[in-house]
Design an enzyme around this catalytic site. Structure first.
Site, PDB file in Angstrom:
ATOM      1  N   LEU A  47       0.868  -1.172   0.000  1.00  0.00           N
ATOM      2  CA  LEU A  47       0.000   0.000   0.000  1.00  0.00           C
ATOM      3  C   LEU A  47       0.905   1.222   0.000  1.00  0.00           C
ATOM      4  CD1 LEU A  47      -2.884  -0.579   2.603  1.00  0.00           C
ATOM      5  CD2 LEU A  47      -3.146  -0.051   0.183  1.00  0.00           C
ATOM      6  N   ASP A  48       0.574   2.241  -0.787  1.00  0.00           N
ATOM      7  CA  ASP A  48       1.355   3.471  -0.784  1.00  0.00           C
ATOM      8  C   ASP A  48       1.384   4.061   0.624  1.00  0.00           C
ATOM      9  OD1 ASP A  48       1.745   3.257  -3.497  1.00  0.00           O
ATOM     10  OD2 ASP A  48       0.104   4.618  -4.026  1.00  0.00           O
ATOM     11  N   PRO A  49       2.457   4.779   0.994  1.00  0.00           N
ATOM     12  CA  PRO A  49       2.494   5.429   2.309  1.00  0.00           C
ATOM     13  C   PRO A  49       1.270   6.305   2.575  1.00  0.00           C
ATOM     14  CG  PRO A  49       4.665   5.497   1.311  1.00  0.00           C
ATOM     15  CD  PRO A  49       3.736   4.932   0.271  1.00  0.00           C
TER      16      PRO A  49
END
Length: 304
Positions: A47-49
């Site tokens: 998951l993206d930050p």
């Protein structure tokens, strides 16, 4: 004085984390691994930050089955900010362009159907995909833009949840490999105003939903009160991500040979496909595949 090495625990199972914003998936994994004092760990797709929400974490023997969660469909809620495009397609990128937003709710509703079903997506430069061995995001940070081939993805749900210009909240259900950032950018282009992802929350990953996810704050509090062992209550069985697969229970005799790598016959097995396999006591012992001759071949085994 020499520091005593921490002896990690050999535990197995799946913990569904509600990943906080601002933390990479690997940072989240390592934090939870430390709290559990787990020997072996892996996550099931980044998951993206910027993103929050469902991140299944696999420990011990469960890591053998993480690939099948990587391949699972995903669900998201995303806030689309219309009128602004960025270098990364989300709120963490640099401003590229800003336009007035004259889009109405009806305009957006009419644009959504063209993105439902099987569509083609060009992956973003800011992604972990590789070109000649180099991650695209590293090339992008160096100012390079390379040709990327469009990929087929499937959007099974794309609904408008709320509309408060210049923002709109969308519910998305999609196949593996779908980039919500690209979906939002493409939608903004069709609307003529541009757009980026202002917020992203994963609500589903395969069979795991947000209702099952545990926050990092909860894990830290329980750890502070009872240590690593107190967190074992949040571990789900190794086959929790495969419960939609058909299950086959082997006799004690067949299970013995199967666990030693030999295909076995089971008259009650399906004619084809992949299976969750249990021994005669109902214990999960691995996954198998039905071969052309009708036998059940072991593909991934649980170490007893």
């Amino acid at each position: 004085m020499a520091q005593v090495k921490r002896i990690r625990r050999s535990i197995s199972g799946i913990l569904v984390l509600d990943k906080p914003r601002g933390m990479s998936s690997n940072q989240a994994l390592q934090k939870v691994r430390w709290l559990l004092n787990a020997e072996k760990a892996g996550h099931t797709g980044s998951l993206d930050p910027l993103a929050t929400g469902v991140l299944p974490l696999c420990f011990g023997e469960a890591t053998k089955f993480s690939q099948y969660l990587l391949d699972a469909d995903k669900g998201y809620e995303t806030v689309m900010r219309m009128g602004i495009t960025t270098t990364t397609g989300d709120a963490e990128g640099e401003l590229l362009a800003e336009r007035d937003v004259t889009v109405g709710r009806d305009d957006l509703e009419q644009a959504l159907p063209r993105f439902r079903g099987d569509i083609e997506q060009v992956p973003p430069m800011y992604s972990a995909l590789k070109k000649d061995g180099q991650p695209l995001y590293k090339l992008a940070r160096a100012g390079e833009v390379v040709e990327r081939e469009a990929r087929s993805v499937t959007i099974t749900r794309l609904d408008l949840l709320s509309f408060e210009p210049p923002c709109a909240t969308l519910a998305v259900s999609c196949s593996k490999g779908t980039y919500v950032r690209t979906l939002v950018e493409d939608l903004g282009q069709v609307l003529g105003c541009g757009a980026h992802v202002a917020a992203l929350r994963r609500t589903q990953a395969g069979p795991f939903a947000l209702a099952q996810a545990i926050t990092l704050e909860t894990l830290e509090r329980v750890h502070a009160e009872g240590g690593p062992e107190a967190l074992d209550q949040f571990l789900m069985p190794e086959d929790s991500g495969l419960l939609h697969w058909p299950v086959l229970q082997l006799s004690e005799h067949s299970a013995y040979y199967w666990l030693h790598g030999q295909p076995v016959r089971a008259p009650e097995a399906p004619k084809f496909g992949w299976l969750r396999v249990q021994d005669h006591t109902g214990r999960f012992i691995g996954i198998g595949e039905v071969t052309d001759d009708g036998r059940i071949a072991p593909r991934r085994l649980i170490r007893s």
